[in-house]
Design an enzyme around this catalytic site. Structure first.
Site, PDB file in Angstrom:
ATOM      1  N   ASP A 100       0.814  -1.231   0.000  1.00 37.99           N
ATOM      2  CA  ASP A 100       0.000   0.000   0.000  1.00 37.99           C
ATOM      3  C   ASP A 100       0.842   1.273   0.000  1.00 37.99           C
ATOM      4  OD1 ASP A 100      -2.226  -1.657   0.130  1.00 37.99           O
ATOM      5  OD2 ASP A 100      -2.260  -1.619   2.320  1.00 37.99           O
TER       6      ASP A 100
ATOM      7  N   LYS B 232       1.804   2.223  -5.015  1.00 36.63           N
ATOM      8  CA  LYS B 232       2.347   1.675  -6.273  1.00 36.63           C
ATOM      9  C   LYS B 232       1.405   1.954  -7.429  1.00 36.63           C
ATOM     10  CE  LYS B 232       2.426  -2.399  -4.361  1.00 36.63           C
ATOM     11  NZ  LYS B 232       2.050  -2.023  -2.980  1.00 36.63           N
TER      12      LYS B 232
ATOM     13  N   GLY C 150      -4.643  -4.265  -3.721  1.00 33.06           N
ATOM     14  CA  GLY C 150      -5.617  -3.231  -4.056  1.00 33.06           C
ATOM     15  C   GLY C 150      -4.823  -2.002  -4.428  1.00 33.06           C
ATOM     16  N   HIS C 151      -4.802  -1.676  -5.698  1.00 35.79           N
ATOM     17  CA  HIS C 151      -3.991  -0.547  -6.178  1.00 35.79           C
ATOM     18  C   HIS C 151      -4.928   0.579  -6.603  1.00 35.79           C
ATOM     19  CE1 HIS C 151      -0.429  -3.449  -7.132  1.00 35.79           C
ATOM     20  NE2 HIS C 151      -0.786  -3.455  -5.874  1.00 35.79           N
TER      21      HIS C 151
ATOM     22  N   GLN D  17       1.973  -5.980  -3.192  1.00 40.14           N
ATOM     23  CA  GLN D  17       2.432  -6.072  -1.805  1.00 40.14           C
ATOM     24  C   GLN D  17       3.727  -5.246  -1.630  1.00 40.14           C
ATOM     25  OE1 GLN D  17       1.386  -9.434  -3.312  1.00 40.14           O
ATOM     26  NE2 GLN D  17      -0.557  -8.566  -2.733  1.00 40.14           N
TER      27      GLN D  17
ATOM     28  N   THR E 108      -8.465  -3.254  -0.207  1.00 39.51           N
ATOM     29  CA  THR E 108      -9.082  -4.536  -0.527  1.00 39.51           C
ATOM     30  C   THR E 108     -10.067  -4.945   0.553  1.00 39.51           C
ATOM     31  OG1 THR E 108      -7.201  -5.241  -1.844  1.00 39.51           O
ATOM     32  CG2 THR E 108      -8.574  -6.998  -0.956  1.00 39.51           C
TER      33      THR E 108
ATOM     34  N   PRO F  91      -8.701  -0.718   8.907  1.00 43.01           N
ATOM     35  CA  PRO F  91      -7.807   0.426   9.152  1.00 43.01           C
ATOM     36  C   PRO F  91      -6.361  -0.060   9.127  1.00 43.01           C
ATOM     37  CG  PRO F  91      -9.113  -0.102  11.122  1.00 43.01           C
ATOM     38  CD  PRO F  91      -9.560  -1.042  10.052  1.00 43.01           C
TER      39      PRO F  91
HETATM   40  P1  GDP Z   1      -0.789   0.347  -3.496  1.00 45.21           P
HETATM   41  O1  GDP Z   1      -1.387  -0.920  -3.037  1.00 45.21           O
HETATM   42  O2  GDP Z   1       0.683   0.418  -3.263  1.00 45.21           O
HETATM   43  O3  GDP Z   1      -1.151   0.685  -4.914  1.00 45.21           O
HETATM   44  O4  GDP Z   1      -1.415   1.493  -2.578  1.00 45.21           O
HETATM   45  P2  GDP Z   1      -2.983   1.645  -2.179  1.00 45.21           P
HETATM   46  O5  GDP Z   1      -3.707   2.158  -3.357  1.00 45.21           O
HETATM   47  O6  GDP Z   1      -3.486   0.417  -1.514  1.00 45.21           O
HETATM   48  O7  GDP Z   1      -2.878   2.719  -1.026  1.00 45.21           O
HETATM   49  C1  GDP Z   1      -2.313   3.955  -1.237  1.00 45.21           C
HETATM   50  C2  GDP Z   1      -3.360   5.016  -0.886  1.00 45.21           C
HETATM   51  O8  GDP Z   1      -2.725   6.272  -0.886  1.00 45.21           O
HETATM   52  C3  GDP Z   1      -4.465   5.121  -1.923  1.00 45.21           C
HETATM   53  O9  GDP Z   1      -5.646   5.494  -1.270  1.00 45.21           O
HETATM   54  C4  GDP Z   1      -3.983   6.220  -2.850  1.00 45.21           C
HETATM   55  O10 GDP Z   1      -5.032   6.890  -3.523  1.00 45.21           O
HETATM   56  C5  GDP Z   1      -3.316   7.114  -1.864  1.00 45.21           C
HETATM   57  N1  GDP Z   1      -2.213   7.942  -2.351  1.00 45.21           N
HETATM   58  C6  GDP Z   1      -1.168   7.614  -3.133  1.00 45.21           C
HETATM   59  N2  GDP Z   1      -0.289   8.624  -3.183  1.00 45.21           N
HETATM   60  C7  GDP Z   1      -0.804   9.607  -2.418  1.00 45.21           C
HETATM   61  C8  GDP Z   1      -0.344  10.891  -2.022  1.00 45.21           C
HETATM   62  O11 GDP Z   1       0.736  11.326  -2.388  1.00 45.21           O
HETATM   63  N3  GDP Z   1      -1.152  11.607  -1.187  1.00 45.21           N
HETATM   64  C9  GDP Z   1      -2.358  11.149  -0.760  1.00 45.21           C
HETATM   65  N4  GDP Z   1      -3.087  11.934   0.028  1.00 45.21           N
HETATM   66  N5  GDP Z   1      -2.801   9.947  -1.083  1.00 45.21           N
HETATM   67  C10 GDP Z   1      -2.026   9.181  -1.881  1.00 45.21           C
HETATM   68  P1  IMO Z   2      -0.912  -4.128  -2.260  1.00 45.21           P
HETATM   69  O1  IMO Z   2      -0.477  -4.709  -3.572  1.00 45.21           O
HETATM   70  C1  IMO Z   2      -0.916  -4.496   2.084  1.00 45.21           C
HETATM   71  C2  IMO Z   2      -1.001  -8.533   3.739  1.00 45.21           C
HETATM   72  C3  IMO Z   2      -2.229  -8.977   4.483  1.00 45.21           C
HETATM   73  C4  IMO Z   2      -1.601  -9.904   5.506  1.00 45.21           C
HETATM   74  C5  IMO Z   2      -0.510 -10.577   4.701  1.00 45.21           C
HETATM   75  C6  IMO Z   2      -0.890 -11.923   4.123  1.00 45.21           C
HETATM   76  O2  IMO Z   2      -2.207  -3.433  -2.303  1.00 45.21           O
HETATM   77  O3  IMO Z   2       0.184  -3.344  -1.620  1.00 45.21           O
HETATM   78  P2  IMO Z   2      -2.476 -12.656   2.114  1.00 45.21           P
HETATM   79  O4  IMO Z   2      -3.924 -12.395   1.882  1.00 45.21           O
HETATM   80  O5  IMO Z   2      -1.589 -12.149   1.053  1.00 45.21           O
HETATM   81  O6  IMO Z   2      -2.183 -14.070   2.460  1.00 45.21           O
HETATM   82  O7  IMO Z   2      -2.139 -11.821   3.459  1.00 45.21           O
HETATM   83  O8  IMO Z   2      -0.196  -9.697   3.638  1.00 45.21           O
HETATM   84  N1  IMO Z   2      -1.238  -8.047   2.354  1.00 45.21           N
HETATM   85  C7  IMO Z   2      -1.161  -6.761   2.013  1.00 45.21           C
HETATM   86  N2  IMO Z   2      -0.955  -5.660   2.749  1.00 45.21           N
HETATM   87  N3  IMO Z   2      -1.028  -4.392   0.742  1.00 45.21           N
HETATM   88  C8  IMO Z   2      -1.201  -5.490  -0.018  1.00 45.21           C
HETATM   89  O9  IMO Z   2      -1.202  -5.452  -1.355  1.00 45.21           O
HETATM   90  C9  IMO Z   2      -1.316  -6.744   0.617  1.00 45.21           C
HETATM   91  N4  IMO Z   2      -1.515  -8.006   0.172  1.00 45.21           N
HETATM   92  C10 IMO Z   2      -1.445  -8.776   1.252  1.00 45.21           C
HETATM   93  O10 IMO Z   2      -2.882  -7.884   5.090  1.00 45.21           O
HETATM   94  O11 IMO Z   2      -0.990  -9.148   6.512  1.00 45.21           O
HETATM   95 MG    MG Z   3      -2.906  -1.571  -1.782  1.00 40.77          MG
END
Ligand code: GDP
Ligand code: IMO
Ligand code: MG
Length: 422
Positions: free
Chosen positions: A13, A16, A40-41, A223, A298, A302
């Site tokens: 998270d 990416k 979840g991207h 991840q 995903t 929190p």
């Molecule tokens: P990923 O799994 O690495 O793609 O990251 P996620 O999408 O799960 O979580 C990143 C969160 O941060 C998402 O809600 C994005 O919309 C948000 N995000 C990414 N870059 C920024 C930023 O620079 N500022 C803010 N406020 N939100 C951001």
């Molecule tokens: P993105 O690509 C954050 C975490 C889960 C748990 C551990 C194992 O959005 O960054 P799993 O379901 O893979 O067996 O869970 O890994 N986890 C993530 N945490 N971002 C993710 O993906 C994750 N994918 C799995 O919360 O701790």
């Molecule tokens: Mg994510």
């Protein structure tokens, strides 16, 4: 653009999805190489939010080829839903999305086993996303997995599924869980197979043709480094190689075709699920949650929040061969008078400048902090390095110097436009 791996430098998270979306502009092909719909991207385009789970985050750009590589574990029913959801939002997926025929598939017994094993672990649970990822990769390693290519052959799929369900239902019963109904699964998966057929291809051949044609490839990691099955905080990890090496095994593109590795990291640290997070800070979590931030993309859980951990990110730079960094969510720190950065760990009298391999020991480590002045002003409108407050620049320079890679991108908001190239 050089062929580039994008990898998470913390616990997932990191943002990416946003960085992939920004960099896709200059790429021809985007390929996911590991994980499944545990990912979840999030991508924001003109105020509209998209959350991608299996489909590469480059899909929102027209005319870019998006590939789900062989290293991904694919829930076919989930993928169909994601494709249909994107179509509804007017995103083109036909002709520009390809699914590897050798990717393994996630079946309902994987999800049921994931959930039941977590329930039985009680307080020792991993905190998985319950998407069946661990059991699906376990089957792959045990050589009893079903692949997309099996799903595409109706007779073969039926017979393999029958056999696998028999064994897994025995296992589910032994663990005290409900068995999965064969006929229902067969019907559901056969329907998904028909819808996915046009997307399926030999992606190794396709990616190598792209390379021969001089196209540039973006490898989308899922991840993060410390969720990697080998290099993460085992057993609180996912079940795949999320690190840069996974980009080769998960796509069939060799290491000498990869030109650079970009590490994505937040300006602080988050983690969802269980396992050590040395810099965890409840007050920082409360602040970010009160701003509506840091809830899982995903599962909606929190996220646990902590200060930036330079020990962790330095190790990520080392393991992945990261040369360039993208720092996201800098704006999350806008209101703070003082910002802490972890520069080492202490365990009793022992000091650590690296992440100890013993996860239980890591959980007992105390961070050693350096403190920085906060900038205490909103930065979401900054578009150039010089637009950032001096204190924000000093913070960025310090954290990237500590990790040993070059700062390339700063993200100051979720939207595409809220991006600074350094
Ligand atoms: P990923 O799994 O690495 O793609 O990251 P996620 O999408 O799960 O979580 C990143 C969160 O941060 C998402 O809600 C994005 O919309 C948000 N995000 C990414 N870059 C920024 C930023 O620079 N500022 C803010 N406020 N939100 C951001
Ligand atoms: P993105 O690509 C954050 C975490 C889960 C748990 C551990 C194992 O959005 O960054 P799993 O379901 O893979 O067996 O869970 O890994 N986890 C993530 N945490 N971002 C993710 O993906 C994750 N994918 C799995 O919360 O701790
Ligand atoms: Mg994510």
């Amino acid at each position: 653009m050089p062929n580039t791996v994008i990898v998470g430098a913390q616990w997932g998270d990191e943002g990416k999805g946003k960085i992939i979306d920004v960099l896709t502009e200059d790429a021809d092909v985007v390929v996911r190489y590991a994980g499944g719909n545990n990912a979840g991207h999030t991508v924001f385009v003109n105020g509209q939010k998209f959350v991608l789970h299996l489909v590469p985050s480059g899909i929102l750009h027209k005319r870019k080829l998006c590939v789900i590589g062989n290293g991904v574990v694919v829930d076919p029913v989930g993928l169909v839903e994601e494709i249909q959801g994107l179509r509804k939002l007017g995103v083109r997926v036909d002709g520009n999305l390809v699914l590897s025929e050798t990717a393994h598939i996630v079946l309902p017994y994987h999800r049921a086993l994931d959930a039941q094993r977590e329930a039985l672990k009680g307080k020792n649970k991993i905190g998985t996303t319950r998407r069946g990822i661990g059991p699906a990769y376990a089957d792959k390693a045990a050589r009893v997995g079903l692949r997309v290519i099996d799903l595409m052959d109706a007779a073969r799929f039926e017979s393999k599924l029958r056999e696998r369900i028999r064994e897994n239902n025995g296992l589910l019963r032994a663990l005290g869980a409900k068995p999965v109904p064969f006929k229902h699964v067969l019907g559901q998966y056969s329907a998904a197979a028909a819808l996915l057929k046009p997307f399926v291809a030999n992606t190794v051949q396709l990616l190598h043709k792209a390379l021969r044609d001089g196209k540039s490839i973006l490898f989308e990691g899922a991840q993060g480094t410390f969720l990697d099955i080998d290099h993460g905080t085992y057993p609180y990890v996912t079940s795949s190689n999320t690190t840069a090496g996974g980009a080769c095994t998960g796509t069939g593109v060799p290491p000498n075709c990869i030109d650079r590795v970009v590490g994505v990291m937040k300006a602080y640290t988050t983690r969802v699920g269980e396992g050590p997070l040395p810099t965890e800070d409840a007050a920082l979590g409360d602040l970010l949650h009160s701003l509506g931030r840091e809830f899982g993309s995903t599962t909606g859980r929190p996220r646990r929040c902590g200060w930036f951990d330079a020990v962790v990110t330095r190790q990520a730079v080392m393991i992945n061969g990261i040369t360039e960094l993208a720092v996201t969510n800098l704006d999350g720190l806008d209101t703070l008078p003082v910002i802490k950065v972890c520069i080492g760990y202490r365990h009793g009298k022992t000091k650590f400048d690296h992440v100890p391999s013993d996860t239980a020991l890591l959980a007992q480590c105390e961070p050693v902090y350096a403190e920085f002045d906060g900038w205490q002003e909103p930065i979401g409108n900054a578009r150039r390095w010089k637009d950032l407050p001096a204190k924000a620049r000093a913070y960025l320079t310090a954290i990237t110097d500590l990790t040993g890679a070059k700062l390339k991108i700063v993200s100051v908001g979720p939207d595409r436009r809220q991006t600074i190239f350094v």
